[in-house]
Design an enzyme around this catalytic site. Sequence first.
Site, short mmCIF file in Angstrom:
data_model
loop_
_atom_site.label_atom_id
_atom_site.label_comp_id
_atom_site.label_asym_id
_atom_site.label_seq_id
_atom_site.Cartn_x
_atom_site.Cartn_y
_atom_site.Cartn_z
N LYS A 90 -5.96 -19.33 7.13
CA LYS A 90 -5.58 -18.85 8.55
C LYS A 90 -5.95 -19.89 9.44
O LYS A 90 -5.62 -20.38 10.64
CB LYS A 90 -6.09 -17.45 8.69
CG LYS A 90 -5.60 -16.49 8.05
CD LYS A 90 -5.79 -14.86 8.55
CE LYS A 90 -4.57 -14.08 7.95
NZ LYS A 90 -5.10 -12.62 8.27
N LYS A 126 4.53 -13.07 0.87
CA LYS A 126 4.51 -11.73 0.96
C LYS A 126 4.97 -11.16 2.21
O LYS A 126 5.31 -11.86 3.11
CB LYS A 126 3.12 -11.11 0.76
CG LYS A 126 2.20 -11.49 2.02
CD LYS A 126 0.82 -10.50 1.87
CE LYS A 126 0.06 -10.70 3.02
NZ LYS A 126 -0.96 -9.79 3.24
N LYS A 138 3.29 -8.12 8.55
CA LYS A 138 3.57 -7.66 9.84
C LYS A 138 3.43 -8.89 10.84
O LYS A 138 4.45 -8.80 11.80
CB LYS A 138 2.09 -6.89 10.27
CG LYS A 138 1.82 -5.62 9.48
CD LYS A 138 0.78 -4.88 10.44
CE LYS A 138 -0.20 -4.58 9.31
NZ LYS A 138 -1.45 -5.08 9.18
N1 AQP Z 1 3.23 -7.41 1.33
C1 AQP Z 1 2.58 -6.58 0.85
N2 AQP Z 1 2.51 -6.07 -0.42
C2 AQP Z 1 1.37 -5.30 -0.79
N3 AQP Z 1 0.48 -4.70 -0.15
C3 AQP Z 1 0.48 -5.34 1.18
N4 AQP Z 1 -0.41 -5.24 2.13
C4 AQP Z 1 -0.04 -5.93 3.23
N5 AQP Z 1 1.01 -6.55 2.84
C5 AQP Z 1 1.52 -6.15 1.78
C6 AQP Z 1 -1.60 -4.26 2.10
O1 AQP Z 1 -1.65 -3.60 3.19
C7 AQP Z 1 -3.00 -3.34 3.50
C8 AQP Z 1 -3.22 -3.55 4.94
O2 AQP Z 1 -3.23 -4.75 5.36
P1 AQP Z 1 -3.74 -5.23 6.44
O3 AQP Z 1 -3.29 -4.69 7.72
O4 AQP Z 1 -5.33 -5.21 6.43
O5 AQP Z 1 -3.53 -6.94 6.80
P2 AQP Z 1 -2.62 -7.75 5.74
O6 AQP Z 1 -2.87 -7.75 4.26
O7 AQP Z 1 -2.76 -9.06 6.23
O8 AQP Z 1 -1.05 -7.07 6.21
P3 AQP Z 1 -0.09 -7.83 6.70
O9 AQP Z 1 1.03 -6.92 6.82
O10 AQP Z 1 0.38 -8.93 5.90
O11 AQP Z 1 -0.58 -8.29 8.08
P4 AQP Z 1 -0.75 -9.73 8.69
O12 AQP Z 1 0.85 -10.23 8.87
O13 AQP Z 1 -1.08 -9.44 10.22
O14 AQP Z 1 -1.51 -10.71 8.07
C9 AQP Z 1 -3.95 -4.07 2.60
O15 AQP Z 1 -4.53 -3.42 1.69
C10 AQP Z 1 -3.00 -4.98 2.09
O16 AQP Z 1 -3.30 -5.74 1.00
#
Ligand code: AQP
Length: 339
Positions: A116, A202, A205
């Site tokens: 990051k 992956k 968001k």
């Molecule tokens: N693509 C994914 N496949 C499986 N699991 C996922 N998670 C997120 N994306 C996937 C799981 O969702 C939970 C919450 O995630 P988070 O909000 O803590 O942040 P993250 O993992 O960084 O989710 P995002 O959507 O990818 O957010 P950004 O884009 O902001 O980085 C976790 O249990 C995560 O594993």
Amino acid sequence: MGKQRVLSGVQPTGNYHLGNYLGAIRNWVEGQSEYENYLFVADLHAITVPQVPYDSTRLASDTYTLVALYLACGLDLDYSTIFVQSHVSAHSELTWLLNCITPLNWLEDMIQFKEKAVKQGENVNVGLLDYPVLMAADILLYQADKVPVGEDQKQHLELTRDIAARFNHQFGKPDQQVLKLPDPLIRKEGARVMSLADGTRKMSKSDPSDLSRINLLDPPDQIQYKIKRCKTDPIRGLTFDDPERPECNNLLTLYMLLAGKAKKEVAAQCQDMGWGQFKPLLTDTIIESLKPIQEKYQAITEDKGYLESVLRDGRQKAQAIANQTLAQVKAALGYSVPL
Ligand code: AQP
């Protein structure tokens, strides 16, 4: 013996998608009656990545959306306590105390920080480096037995164990540990959902393209449009696990998970299909799976008083445990008790 305690959370950064559902929330729901669950909205974590320009109306509304989605996806308050991280001030306080026993190089070694930080260039804040200590505080405050983790969070959970062990060693008594060392709760295979635009990344968001993900609140026509436009390949016959066909594997996996079918069954059903036949099938399956969640979400958000009462109760229950742990940590460090 009582139930084991599980702790987990999602950041309230909008665009909750199928990855968050299949990789996290649905698993919590499926296993919830087995455990005592503490599930939170990770709003302190949400500001570790700078939002430019900053929109101060988003944090609270994204928090309420996420709580409503937790409930709409099936979290049951008989088994789960739902709360907002910033409502329980012990999270920030324990983070400070743990900061003072965590070696800097442990944090500099975290892969997610390195990745990051590269993306953020010169705009890296201390919060991003400190994210794993806040995560350790989240977990250790509740003396959690298990934490559901994906591949990306494994290193952070190991760090949490290292911090707890270091604290216990330096400040605990030989026969009495202050902080419980949590174990990972490993997810079922296939729950990593990839981007619709690139099967090697992956679903996320923060992807600037909304076409890269299916959001849980997308209406049917949008889901249809996104699946129509999603990346595929020119090969006829659909197969799992071909490293040359990451999009194919991802879309079949989505279908398998949402249709509730076995991998073998999906492999046999789709082996002779072309995309023209598979895409409508996947579209209908996604729409049908999300329909009950979206209907429930609608009903829940119409009653803001209910959501507020869920969060009030959640905060009280969370605080009762968190404050107890915090008091134990402060006592072990030798702080005076406020009169
Ligand atoms: N693509 C994914 N496949 C499986 N699991 C996922 N998670 C997120 N994306 C996937 C799981 O969702 C939970 C919450 O995630 P988070 O909000 O803590 O942040 P993250 O993992 O960084 O989710 P995002 O959507 O990818 O957010 P950004 O884009 O902001 O980085 C976790 O249990 C995560 O594993």
